[in-house]
Design a protein around this motif. Structure first.
Motif, mmCIF file in Angstrom:
data_model
loop_
_atom_site.group_PDB
_atom_site.id
_atom_site.type_symbol
_atom_site.label_atom_id
_atom_site.label_comp_id
_atom_site.label_asym_id
_atom_site.label_seq_id
_atom_site.Cartn_x
_atom_site.Cartn_y
_atom_site.Cartn_z
ATOM 1 N N ARG A 1 82.424 121.523 65.389
ATOM 2 C CA ARG A 1 82.482 121.699 66.835
ATOM 3 C C ARG A 1 83.018 120.407 67.461
ATOM 4 N NH1 ARG A 1 80.454 125.805 69.342
ATOM 5 N NH2 ARG A 1 80.192 124.524 71.184
ATOM 6 N N ALA B 1 73.287 127.867 62.341
ATOM 7 C CA ALA B 1 74.615 128.425 62.080
ATOM 8 C C ALA B 1 75.387 128.508 63.392
ATOM 9 C CB ALA B 1 74.494 129.805 61.445
ATOM 10 N N GLY B 2 76.551 127.954 63.417
ATOM 11 C CA GLY B 2 77.368 127.935 64.634
ATOM 12 C C GLY B 2 77.109 126.725 65.512
ATOM 13 N N ALA B 3 76.060 125.982 65.244
ATOM 14 C CA ALA B 3 75.718 124.856 66.114
ATOM 15 C C ALA B 3 76.435 123.573 65.718
ATOM 16 C CB ALA B 3 74.200 124.622 66.099
ATOM 17 N N LEU C 1 69.202 119.657 67.887
ATOM 18 C CA LEU C 1 69.277 120.484 66.684
ATOM 19 C C LEU C 1 67.979 120.448 65.889
ATOM 20 C CD1 LEU C 1 72.937 120.088 65.419
ATOM 21 C CD2 LEU C 1 71.942 121.718 67.033
ATOM 22 N N MET D 1 69.097 129.185 62.224
ATOM 23 C CA MET D 1 69.378 129.050 63.656
ATOM 24 C C MET D 1 70.420 127.978 63.942
ATOM 25 S SD MET D 1 66.580 127.398 62.559
ATOM 26 C CE MET D 1 65.066 128.229 62.969
ATOM 27 N N LEU E 1 65.672 122.665 67.829
ATOM 28 C CA LEU E 1 66.051 124.072 67.644
ATOM 29 C C LEU E 1 65.603 124.576 66.277
ATOM 30 C CD1 LEU E 1 67.574 126.625 68.577
ATOM 31 C CD2 LEU E 1 69.676 125.576 67.674
ATOM 32 N N ARG F 1 81.606 129.268 63.654
ATOM 33 C CA ARG F 1 81.304 130.347 62.717
ATOM 34 C C ARG F 1 82.565 130.966 62.132
ATOM 35 N NH1 ARG F 1 76.831 133.258 62.016
ATOM 36 N NH2 ARG F 1 74.938 132.801 63.192
#
Lengths: 107, 370
Positions: free
Chosen positions: A66, A54-56, A18, A52, A21, A60
């Motif tokens: 997660r 978002a969603g990781a 992360l 970037m 990223l 979402r």
């Protein structure tokens, strides 16, 4: 003065995938946020600073963590706290980081 | 002097292989996005320096990366794949209804004319389109109206893995889903119809079932877009009427199970498959890695073995891991789950490994650069 008391600089430690990223050079990022330091507020600030991500970390659609992401702070596993639960005072004060960890899984 | 760029997605990153037209001396770049699964990388035919990559992880979800310089640098773009409305449920392995949930992007298909337009096939199966270079994505939801509640995942997940854009008729496109089947749109994705007549799947009791077939791959030659070739779970099939009806062309193949399929760049009747022993044994028959080529549009197949391992080979070649270039002679490429990427610079007669020890290869696509 009351407004100043609501401002926080929170430290967040990200796992390798992360922070690379997010193009961060170090594993720890600092986030400025205002208001109660809840898990959701920190993640909102994280995604605002690094879109970037978002969603990781959380889904979402549902906002749920997660499944293979975990949260720790002050030696405690906070993975299953409610999104609107306050994080420990040490995190809100910037003395301890919220640590985001990719769960150990697989070989 | 044309050049070749091979875009390889693997379980642990992306690799870019480049060569001149001789296709003998290769430079290898990567891993890009090391440690992430790269399901697919594709280049825009309209601007070959524009690349899109599907970067995904069970831990951290989906990222779409875009390059505007042929893969030298990348930037993450949009990853919000939101279904339109309430997507409802589909069948799960145990027969229960399971809510639709986005998991990952399996395949990216850039527009042949607009570098900013790209389609994404996702799991749970749906088709998305971006018209702003991947920044935002919009679902084409009419596809799920084709009995989506009856769709069921294949062993790899309920994935939309194949997207074919008709090069002659811009309103026509095809998609394939495991295990729902093949679908065609004649109006740019506004409406769809199943195109599975003639497919027979032993696990479907209804021989006339419109959906439920486990299509592994569809391939098309751009000069003859009404002819389609299909590698199904079992059976190699062909349609000469844009998918309205299919007939079997497995012929003398040692196994008609497989995943990958490609069509020669200049010969619409020359087709390539890689037979795999069975649905329970995902490796080549007899431990021999053989590409089979038919120059007759099917039924009559010849084994291509020169340069490929002919003993003790138990790799698989996945559905998106075979491609061709457009040089003459046509180059054929495929990657294996053992980490090899093979090239034949002479349409399959002779093969050589470009690389041998990559992570398991998920996808191979090829750009022929001016």
């Amino acid at each position: 003065m009351a407004a100043d008391l609501d401002r926080h600089t929170v430290r967040v430690v990200l796992p390798y995938h992360l922070y690379t990223l997010a193009r961060c050079s170090t594993t720890e990022v600092e986030l400025d946020l205002t208001g109660p330091v809840t898990l959701a507020a920190v993640l909102d600030a994280l995604e605002a600073a690094y879109p970037m991500l978002a969603g990781a970390v959380r889904d979402r659609v549902t906002g749920q963590r997660r499944p293979l992401v975990r949260f720790y702070a002050c030696q405690d596993d906070l993975s299953n706290i409610a999104p609107d639960a306050l994080l420990p005072y040490e995190v809100a004060a910037g003395r301890e980081p919220l640590v985001v960890v990719g769960a150990i899984a697989g070989g | 002097m044309p050049r070749i760029r091979v875009l390889v997605g693997t379980r642990k990153g992306a690799f870019i292989l480049t060569s001149d037209a001789a296709r003998n001396d290769w430079q290898v770049s990567g891993p890009h996005f090391g440690g992430w699964e790269i399901f697919h990388i594709a280049g825009s035919p309209a601007n070959p320096d524009r690349l899109y990559a599907s970067q995904t992880s069970s831990w951290f979800g989906q990222v779409i990366q875009r390059s505007d310089d042929g893969g030298a640098t990348w930037n993450p773009v949009g990853n919000d794949f939101a279904y339109v409305g309430d997507p409802g449920t589909h069948l799960y392995y145990d027969g229960t209804a399971k809510p639709w949930a986005f998991k990952r992007v399996w395949h990216l298909e850039p527009s042949p004319t607009d570098p900013d337009t790209v389609y994404a096939g996702v799991e749970d199966a749906a088709l998305f389109r971006s018209t702003d270079g991947g920044l935002t994505w919009q679902e084409l939801p009419a596809l799920r109206e084709q009995q989506g509640a009856k769709w069921m995942p294949g062993a790899g997940g309920m994935c939309l893995h194949t997207i074919l854009l008709d090069p002659v008729n811009p309103a026509r496109m095809y998609v394939a889903i495991s295990a729902a089947g093949a679908f065609r749109s004649d109006d740019g994705g506004a409406s769809w119809k199943p195109v599975n007549r003639g497919l027979h799947s032993q696990y479907i009791p209804d021989p006339q079932a419109e959906v439920g077939h486990c299509v592994h791959r569809i391939a098309m030659h751009p000069a003859r877009p009404e002819t389609l070739f299909m590698q199904k779970h079992w059976d190699v099939m062909r349609s000469d009427d844009a998918g309205d009806s299919w007939f079997e062309i497995s012929g003398n193949l040692p196994s008609d199970f497989g995943f990958a399929m490609a069509v020669h760049a200049h010969e619409p009747d020359t087709v390539y498959v890689v037979p795999i022993l069975s649905d329970s044994e995902h490796y080549p028959p007899e431990g021999k890695l053989r590409v089979y080529r038919s120059k007759a549009g099917g039924n009559a197949w010849e084994a291509l073995t020169d340069g490929l391992p002919q003993q003790h080979c138990y790799v698989n070649v996945l559905r998106d891991a075979m491609a061709v270039d457009s040089l003459d002679p046509c180059g054929v490429y495929f990657g294996t789950t053992g980490g090899q990427v093979y090239v034949s610079p002479d349409a399959g007669d002779h093969w050589q490994a470009i690389v041998r020890d990559l992570p398991a290869v998920l996808s191979v696509s090829v750009q022929t650069l001016p």
